[in-house]
Design a protein around this motif. Structure first.
Motif, PDB file in Angstrom:
ATOM      1  N   GLU A  87     -49.241 -78.918 -18.078  1.00  0.00           N
ATOM      2  CA  GLU A  87     -48.480 -79.773 -19.105  1.00  0.00           C
ATOM      3  C   GLU A  87     -48.757 -81.196 -18.558  1.00  0.00           C
ATOM      4  OE1 GLU A  87     -47.255 -81.424 -22.342  1.00  0.00           O
ATOM      5  OE2 GLU A  87     -47.990 -79.605 -22.437  1.00  0.00           O
ATOM      6  N   ALA A  88     -48.435 -81.358 -17.103  1.00  0.00           N
ATOM      7  CA  ALA A  88     -48.287 -82.715 -16.722  1.00  0.00           C
ATOM      8  C   ALA A  88     -49.859 -83.397 -16.616  1.00  0.00           C
ATOM      9  CB  ALA A  88     -47.931 -82.456 -15.115  1.00  0.00           C
ATOM     10  N   LEU A  89     -50.919 -82.250 -16.495  1.00  0.00           N
ATOM     11  CA  LEU A  89     -52.251 -82.722 -16.546  1.00  0.00           C
ATOM     12  C   LEU A  89     -52.595 -83.444 -17.965  1.00  0.00           C
ATOM     13  CD1 LEU A  89     -54.910 -83.001 -14.916  1.00  0.00           C
ATOM     14  CD2 LEU A  89     -55.300 -80.761 -15.804  1.00  0.00           C
ATOM     15  N   ARG A  90     -52.158 -82.626 -18.986  1.00  0.00           N
ATOM     16  CA  ARG A  90     -52.305 -82.850 -20.423  1.00  0.00           C
ATOM     17  C   ARG A  90     -51.992 -84.355 -20.496  1.00  0.00           C
ATOM     18  NH1 ARG A  90     -52.293 -77.417 -21.734  1.00  0.00           N
ATOM     19  NH2 ARG A  90     -49.738 -77.509 -21.793  1.00  0.00           N
ATOM     20  N   ALA A  91     -50.570 -84.226 -20.172  1.00  0.00           N
ATOM     21  CA  ALA A  91     -49.828 -85.755 -20.531  1.00  0.00           C
ATOM     22  C   ALA A  91     -50.707 -86.935 -19.686  1.00  0.00           C
ATOM     23  CB  ALA A  91     -48.196 -85.541 -19.924  1.00  0.00           C
ATOM     24  N   GLY A  92     -51.004 -86.421 -18.595  1.00  0.00           N
ATOM     25  CA  GLY A  92     -51.893 -87.468 -17.705  1.00  0.00           C
ATOM     26  C   GLY A  92     -52.900 -88.007 -18.529  1.00  0.00           C
TER      27      GLY A  92
END
Length: 200
Positions: free
Chosen positions: A69-74
């Motif tokens: 999820e953090a990767l998607r946000a990034g």
């Protein structure tokens, strides 16, 4: 509107003379905005886009749910920054270069025996997180890629020159990849490591 018409005219001309335009990871027929149209018209940028898509998928497959999820946000943040380049090819090329470098860091292997063999007080060295956030670049404004739990074992690879509140940022390896974590959220096992909060 004139830019869109020009882009479509070039694509039509390439198809008419039998030259297939470069294909990025997205469908150029539905490209929106100056950045996407410029990527569709550039073989180099299209190749960069395909490479980035592959690197993103590799990095995503190596992460847990929270990290994904953090990767998607990034990635969403990066797309906004890329699109801000408009049709500037140099700006777009630099955006892809930096993001490919970030994703390459994320897809790195977990700690191995070679990381653990270091002279006393040197790097790499074993450490544990006191509970913190791993980021794609050193500093509190870097994009978060993972949360390291209190007590989670990590390997300190390199101390950076970036200092926050008196502690440097370290390049670390953790289970699932690599990133940068603040030294104030780290403790070292056995031998003290300057820049970390304490020994564990």
């Amino acid at each position: 509107m004139r830019a869109l018409s020009s882009s479509l005219a070039v694509l039509f001309l390439l198809a008419w003379v039998g030259i297939a335009p470069a294909q990025p990871s997205f469908d150029c027929a539905t490209a929106t905005g100056a950045a996407e149209r410029a990527i569709c018209l550039s073989p180099r940028l299209s190749a960069d886009d395909r490479r980035l898509d592959e690197a993103y998928r590799r990095a995503r497959s190596s992460l847990g749910d929270a990290e994904r999820e953090a990767l998607r946000a990034g990635q969403r943040d990066w797309i906004r920054r890329r699109n801000a380049c408009g049709a500037d090819p140099a700006c777009l090329a630099e955006a892809y270069r930096s993001r490919l470098q970030e994703l390459g860091t994320l897809a790195a292997p977990p700690p191995g025996p070679a990381d653990e063999a270091a002279p006393a007080g040197g790097l790499p060295s074993l450490a544990r997180s006191l509970g913190g956030i791993a980021r794609v670049e050193p500093g509190p404004n870097g994009t978060a890629i993972a949360v390291t739990a209190p007590g989670e074992r990590v390997t300190l690879i390199e101390k950076t020159g970036v200092i926050s509140a008196g502690y440097p940022w370290f390049l670390i390896r953790f289970e699932g990849g690599r990133g940068y974590q603040w030294g104030g959220d780290l403790c070292t096992e056995g031998v003290p490591q300057p820049g970390t909060r304490r020994t564990c």
